[in-house]
Design a protein around this motif. Structure first.
Motif, PDB file in Angstrom:
ATOM      1  N   LYS A 129      58.241  42.209  37.629  1.00 23.49           N
ATOM      2  CA  LYS A 129      58.556  42.614  36.258  1.00 23.49           C
ATOM      3  C   LYS A 129      58.168  41.502  35.289  1.00 23.49           C
ATOM      4  O   LYS A 129      58.473  40.336  35.518  1.00 23.49           O
ATOM      5  N   GLN A 130      57.446  41.868  34.239  1.00 19.38           N
ATOM      6  CA  GLN A 130      56.969  40.956  33.189  1.00 19.38           C
ATOM      7  C   GLN A 130      55.985  39.907  33.702  1.00 19.38           C
ATOM      8  O   GLN A 130      55.780  38.872  33.065  1.00 19.38           O
ATOM      9  N   ALA A 131      55.362  40.167  34.845  1.00 20.90           N
ATOM     10  CA  ALA A 131      54.336  39.248  35.354  1.00 20.90           C
ATOM     11  C   ALA A 131      53.116  39.298  34.442  1.00 20.90           C
ATOM     12  O   ALA A 131      52.865  40.306  33.766  1.00 20.90           O
ATOM     13  N   LYS A 132      52.356  38.227  34.439  1.00 23.23           N
ATOM     14  CA  LYS A 132      51.130  38.173  33.641  1.00 23.23           C
ATOM     15  C   LYS A 132      49.949  37.879  34.559  1.00 23.23           C
ATOM     16  O   LYS A 132      49.983  36.926  35.325  1.00 23.23           O
ATOM     17  N   LEU A 138      41.338  40.988  40.484  1.00 21.86           N
ATOM     18  CA  LEU A 138      42.249  41.528  41.490  1.00 21.86           C
ATOM     19  C   LEU A 138      41.542  42.472  42.465  1.00 21.86           C
ATOM     20  O   LEU A 138      42.114  43.456  42.920  1.00 21.86           O
ATOM     21  N   GLU A 139      40.316  42.145  42.822  1.00 18.74           N
ATOM     22  CA  GLU A 139      39.541  42.998  43.716  1.00 18.74           C
ATOM     23  C   GLU A 139      40.256  43.175  45.058  1.00 18.74           C
ATOM     24  O   GLU A 139      40.587  42.199  45.738  1.00 18.74           O
ATOM     25  N   ASN A 140      40.507  44.435  45.403  1.00 20.23           N
ATOM     26  CA  ASN A 140      41.169  44.809  46.659  1.00 20.23           C
ATOM     27  C   ASN A 140      42.574  44.233  46.820  1.00 20.23           C
ATOM     28  O   ASN A 140      43.087  44.156  47.947  1.00 20.23           O
ATOM     29  N   ALA A 141      43.212  43.812  45.720  1.00 16.27           N
ATOM     30  CA  ALA A 141      44.616  43.395  45.803  1.00 16.27           C
ATOM     31  C   ALA A 141      45.461  44.627  46.117  1.00 16.27           C
ATOM     32  O   ALA A 141      45.127  45.746  45.729  1.00 16.27           O
ATOM     33  N   ALA A 156      42.888  41.724  32.932  1.00 21.77           N
ATOM     34  CA  ALA A 156      42.596  41.691  34.366  1.00 21.77           C
ATOM     35  C   ALA A 156      41.454  42.657  34.691  1.00 21.77           C
ATOM     36  O   ALA A 156      41.239  43.635  33.986  1.00 21.77           O
ATOM     37  N   ILE A 157      40.724  42.344  35.788  1.00 18.49           N
ATOM     38  CA  ILE A 157      39.623  43.212  36.203  1.00 18.49           C
ATOM     39  C   ILE A 157      39.744  43.552  37.690  1.00 18.49           C
ATOM     40  O   ILE A 157      40.434  42.875  38.441  1.00 18.49           O
ATOM     41  N   ASN A 158      39.047  44.620  38.068  1.00 19.86           N
ATOM     42  CA  ASN A 158      38.897  45.039  39.466  1.00 19.86           C
ATOM     43  C   ASN A 158      40.199  45.396  40.172  1.00 19.86           C
ATOM     44  O   ASN A 158      40.258  45.375  41.395  1.00 19.86           O
ATOM     45  N   PHE A 159      41.231  45.765  39.432  1.00 26.40           N
ATOM     46  CA  PHE A 159      42.470  46.153  40.099  1.00 26.40           C
ATOM     47  C   PHE A 159      42.435  47.642  40.441  1.00 26.40           C
ATOM     48  O   PHE A 159      41.700  48.421  39.848  1.00 26.40           O
TER      49      PHE A 159
END
Length: 190
Positions: A129-132, A138-141, A156-159
């Motif tokens: 919660k409230q993470a940044k 975030l590829e393949n996270a 953020a990209i690639n999530f």
């Protein structure tokens, strides 16, 4: 035997892959360009410490306390953060490679990742919660059953986040990143 205590110390270009970092409490210490790769950092206590340019690849951090600890420009591939001591846990990551790491089941409200690579990192069952995730890749996270309420993914990209299996109330996304919420539907957006 009492644990050793270090305060306000700087450790520069030390190789802890062969010789272990002495067990103890480290408060307000700075570690610069140190090697911890495949080493043992288990059962240590770090309070208000900074790690800059360090390599932690596949290090053992089981039962280690990280209280108000900042990592800058570090390589942290394969770390199992879910094994560290979660009491008073507070982490900040800036320009780090935190790929293939695990934060499974961790309670990390307000955690901040800035300009980080988080490829294949596992956030399953985590409370973020409230993470940044500022300017993060975030590829393949993995996000499954993850609380992402009020989290910030605007840059953020690639999530790939499935809204049906994660909590996304008031989560922030940039217009360019919205495709990351639709990937499971195999939709083509042009």
């Amino acid at each position: 035997m009492a644990a050793a205590f270090w305060t306000d110390q700087e450790f520069t270009r030390q190789d802890y892959t062969q010789t272990k970092l002495p067990k103890g409490d480290y408060e307000n210490c700075r570690f610069v360009d140190c090697l911890f790769s495949k080493g043992f950092l288990d059962n240590q206590n770090f309070v208000e410490c900074t790690f800059e340019g360090c390599d932690f690849t596949n290090a053992n951090i089981a039962n280690t306390i990280f209280n108000e600890v900042t990592f800058e420009g570090c390589k942290m591939v394969g770390l199992q953060f879910d094994t560290c001591n979660q009491l008073l846990l507070s982490l900040h990551f800036l320009d780090c490679n935190v790929s293939i790491a695990s934060f499974t089941g961790m309670h990390l409200p307000n955690i901040q990742f800035s300009d980080c690579r988080l490829h294949q990192t596992d956030f399953t069952d985590a409370h973020l919660k409230q993470a940044k995730f500022l300017d993060c890749d975030l590829e393949n996270a993995i996000f499954e059953n993850t609380n992402l309420e009020q989290a910030d993914f605007t840059s953020a990209i690639n999530f790939n986040i499935d809204p049906s299996i994660n909590q996304l109330k008031k989560t922030r996304f940039g217009k360019d990143g919205l495709i990351g919420l639709l990937k499971k539907y195999d939709i083509v957006v042009t």
